[in-house]
Write an enzyme that holds these catalytic residues in place. Structure first.
Site, PDB file in Angstrom:
ATOM      1  N   PHE A  86       0.845  -1.185   0.000  1.00  0.00           N
ATOM      2  CA  PHE A  86       0.000   0.000   0.000  1.00  0.00           C
ATOM      3  C   PHE A  86       0.883   1.238   0.000  1.00  0.00           C
ATOM      4  O   PHE A  86       1.777   1.378   0.848  1.00  0.00           O
ATOM      5  CB  PHE A  86      -0.916   0.011   1.225  1.00  0.00           C
ATOM      6  N   VAL A 114      -0.084   4.969   0.001  1.00  0.00           N
ATOM      7  CA  VAL A 114      -1.177   5.942   0.074  1.00  0.00           C
ATOM      8  C   VAL A 114      -0.640   7.269   0.607  1.00  0.00           C
ATOM      9  O   VAL A 114       0.193   7.298   1.518  1.00  0.00           O
ATOM     10  CB  VAL A 114      -2.310   5.418   0.974  1.00  0.00           C
ATOM     11  N   GLY A 115      -1.156   8.361   0.022  1.00  0.00           N
ATOM     12  CA  GLY A 115      -0.740   9.688   0.489  1.00  0.00           C
ATOM     13  C   GLY A 115       0.731   9.934   0.210  1.00  0.00           C
ATOM     14  O   GLY A 115       1.273   9.580  -0.833  1.00  0.00           O
ATOM     15  N   ALA A 156      11.492  -7.532  15.109  1.00  0.00           N
ATOM     16  CA  ALA A 156      12.911  -7.344  15.413  1.00  0.00           C
ATOM     17  C   ALA A 156      13.156  -6.848  16.837  1.00  0.00           C
ATOM     18  O   ALA A 156      14.161  -7.203  17.465  1.00  0.00           O
ATOM     19  CB  ALA A 156      13.527  -6.366  14.405  1.00  0.00           C
ATOM     20  N   GLU A 214      -2.028  -4.773  13.491  1.00  0.00           N
ATOM     21  CA  GLU A 214      -0.997  -5.657  14.046  1.00  0.00           C
ATOM     22  C   GLU A 214      -1.479  -6.372  15.305  1.00  0.00           C
ATOM     23  O   GLU A 214      -1.133  -7.532  15.537  1.00  0.00           O
ATOM     24  CB  GLU A 214       0.269  -4.857  14.349  1.00  0.00           C
ATOM     25  N   ARG A 253       2.340  10.999   8.022  1.00  0.00           N
ATOM     26  CA  ARG A 253       1.042  10.496   8.451  1.00  0.00           C
ATOM     27  C   ARG A 253       0.024  11.602   8.609  1.00  0.00           C
ATOM     28  O   ARG A 253       0.335  12.696   9.090  1.00  0.00           O
ATOM     29  CB  ARG A 253       1.183   9.768   9.798  1.00  0.00           C
TER      30      ARG A 253
END
Length: 335
Positions: A104, A106-107, A218, A285, A333
């Site tokens: 994805f 996006v933006g 991780a 998640e 974001r």
């Protein structure tokens, strides 16, 4: 006398039909007991390499004494030096394995990460296999042109841009499920779903393929379980009190039907939470970790397959295969 012969002949025919019917049913029953992957066609038996070999039987679980190489439910955890890459590639090329890679962009994420992601994937992701990239974006015209190798193609699918990045993250599960159902399952055996803000640095090959594949996070693969950031709100469908591992939603994959099952589970959980005015701690998640707690993955990828270079202790990482790109959440974001 002739009537008796005709009657006897009719009875005999019925018996033949009954025997044939029971034989057919019995053979179908026996076939149902034998796993499909163990049945070989003649061309496979006579090929140079016997395709009946179980590749995971060739894994060297003792090659990495310093790390965990197998789960309590006997799923392999894939690390460098455990597998023979040539053997895995040969088997999957013979099987004509095909892989969809969804991402994805996006933006602002498209301009910031997509080109590097795709170029590096062409250099390292599932080389030698048929690969189809599925790029989901709200700006199809801005997807960069990438020179693709043989057996590799790219499809751009337009998606809605949500006002909050959390919603973009969570709603991808529905899009993945819908696309598997409408298209991917007709073209590919496997599907991998990756975040775009990553860059391939080394082999990410056929050894990663499995029925249901989860990525060890991780930052948590050596941590104590009590530090895992599960959603511990009992009101959320993602609630887990204690689990096995903490998985990273930046990488997951498997056979199409398994990935669709995961995506459907996560989407339904997200929507039920929304109805109850609840939002899971780490969004999709958190729901992914709940799914893998309920439905154990058949294959785990070590942190080699999704590494954060900020982590100073990299003694276990013999090969860096995929790295986190620098994060600029303050500018990328939406609020």
């Amino acid at each position: 006398m002739s009537g008796l012969r005709e009657k006897s002949f009719g009875i005999f025919c019925c018996l033949v039909l009954l025997v044939a019917s029971f034989t057919s049913l019995y053979l179908r029953y026996v076939a149902s007991l034998v796993p499909a992957h163990s049945l070989l066609v003649a061309s496979e038996v006579t090929s140079g390499e016997n395709l009946s070999i179980n590749l995971d039987d060739t894994l060297n679980f003792g090659a990495r004494q310093e790390v965990e190489t197998r789960t309590s439910w006997k799923a392999p955890i894939i690390w460098e030096r455990m597998f023979d890459p040539k053997l895995y590639d040969q088997k999957h090329i013979q099987k004509k394995s095909s892989v969809a890679l969804t991402v994805f962009a996006v933006g602002r994420y498209l301009d910031a990460y997509l080109k590097t992601f795709l170029i590096s994937a062409e250099q390292h992701f599932m080389l030698g296999l048929q690969v189809t990239y599925y790029v989901f974006t709200d700006q199809p015209d801005k997807v960069p042109h990438i020179d693709l190798g043989p057996q590799r193609s790219l499809k751009v699918i337009q998606v809605e841009k949500h006002s909050r990045w959390q919603d973009i993250s969570m709603m991808r599960m529905k899009t993945i499920s819908d696309t598997i159902e409408s298209e991917i399952r007709h073209r590919c055996n496997y599907v991998f779903c990756l975040d775009v803000d990553q860059e391939f640095k080394g082999r990410f090959g056929s050894e990663a393929l499995g029925d249901s594949v989860a990525q060890m996070h991780a930052w948590f693969y050596k941590a104590q379980k009590q530090s895992f950031t599960y959603d511990r709100n009992p009101k959320s469908k993602a609630f887990i009190e204690s689990g096995d591992y903490y998985y990273h939603a930046a990488v997951f994959g498997g056979l199409c039907e398994h990935v669709k099952s995961l995506a459907d589970h996560c989407f339904l959980g997200i929507m039920e939470d929304k109805l109850n005015d609840v939002e899971a701690l780490w969004h999709d998640e958190s729901h992914l970790n709940k799914y893998f707690w309920l439905h154990k993955p058949t294959r785990l990828l070590s942190p080699e397959y999704c590494w954060d270079q900020v982590i100073s202790d990299n003694r276990d990482i013999n090969v860096t295969r995929l790295i986190w790109a620098p994060k600029h959440y303050d500018t990328l974001r939406t609020k």
